[in-house]
Design a protein around this motif. Structure first.
Motif, mmCIF file in Angstrom:
data_model
loop_
_atom_site.group_PDB
_atom_site.id
_atom_site.type_symbol
_atom_site.label_atom_id
_atom_site.label_comp_id
_atom_site.label_asym_id
_atom_site.label_seq_id
_atom_site.Cartn_x
_atom_site.Cartn_y
_atom_site.Cartn_z
ATOM 1 N N GLN A 15 67.450 49.762 -78.032
ATOM 2 C CA GLN A 15 67.916 49.130 -79.223
ATOM 3 C C GLN A 15 66.740 48.308 -79.851
ATOM 4 O O GLN A 15 66.828 48.304 -81.141
ATOM 5 N N MET A 16 65.994 47.742 -79.007
ATOM 6 C CA MET A 16 64.861 47.064 -79.462
ATOM 7 C C MET A 16 63.999 47.571 -80.369
ATOM 8 O O MET A 16 63.447 47.115 -81.404
ATOM 9 N N TRP A 17 63.497 49.052 -80.137
ATOM 10 C CA TRP A 17 62.937 49.754 -80.773
ATOM 11 C C TRP A 17 63.400 49.946 -82.199
ATOM 12 O O TRP A 17 62.576 49.694 -83.154
ATOM 13 N N LYS A 24 65.101 44.398 -88.316
ATOM 14 C CA LYS A 24 66.327 43.566 -88.048
ATOM 15 C C LYS A 24 66.201 42.836 -86.804
ATOM 16 O O LYS A 24 65.783 43.250 -86.059
ATOM 17 N N SER A 25 67.117 41.909 -86.700
ATOM 18 C CA SER A 25 67.080 41.427 -85.198
ATOM 19 C C SER A 25 67.949 42.271 -84.394
ATOM 20 O O SER A 25 68.525 42.948 -84.597
ATOM 21 N N PHE A 26 67.576 41.989 -83.059
ATOM 22 C CA PHE A 26 68.373 42.599 -82.108
ATOM 23 C C PHE A 26 69.768 42.463 -81.957
ATOM 24 O O PHE A 26 70.536 43.432 -81.768
ATOM 25 N N ALA A 31 75.032 44.768 -82.508
ATOM 26 C CA ALA A 31 76.527 44.782 -83.123
ATOM 27 C C ALA A 31 76.880 46.136 -83.798
ATOM 28 O O ALA A 31 77.835 46.371 -83.507
ATOM 29 N N TYR A 32 75.929 46.679 -84.315
ATOM 30 C CA TYR A 32 75.839 48.024 -84.705
ATOM 31 C C TYR A 32 76.173 49.026 -83.780
ATOM 32 O O TYR A 32 77.345 49.807 -83.718
ATOM 33 N N VAL A 33 75.420 49.034 -82.603
ATOM 34 C CA VAL A 33 75.325 49.851 -81.686
ATOM 35 C C VAL A 33 77.072 49.765 -81.029
ATOM 36 O O VAL A 33 77.397 50.716 -80.467
#
Length: 69
Positions: A15-17, A24-26, A31-33
């Motif tokens: 997710q960080m990648w 965007k922020s992590f 929240a999307y994931v």
């Protein structure tokens, strides 16, 4: 509902990648994931491009209350 988490897992991408690539922020990407928030259609297409998938692969379709993967 979206399938971003499923596609990230399938591709072994963190997710960080994705957050870094989107600028965007992590926490927003998380929240999307986790389907707490849904990305805009424009952002969904950008995510699909980064993940090299058809945008349709990021959308979970429901029929009769059941999720289709």
């Amino acid at each position: 509902m979206n399938r971003i988490k499923v596609v990230l897992d399938e591709k072994g991408i963190k997710q960080m990648w994705l957050a870094n690539k989107l600028g965007k922020s992590f926490s927003i990407v998380n929240a999307y994931v986790c389907n707490r928030r849904q990305p805009s259609l424009e952002l969904l297409f950008e995510i699909a491009e980064l993940l090299q998938v058809d945008p349709k692969e990021l959308i979970a379709v429901k029929t009769n209350g059941q999720k289709i993967k």
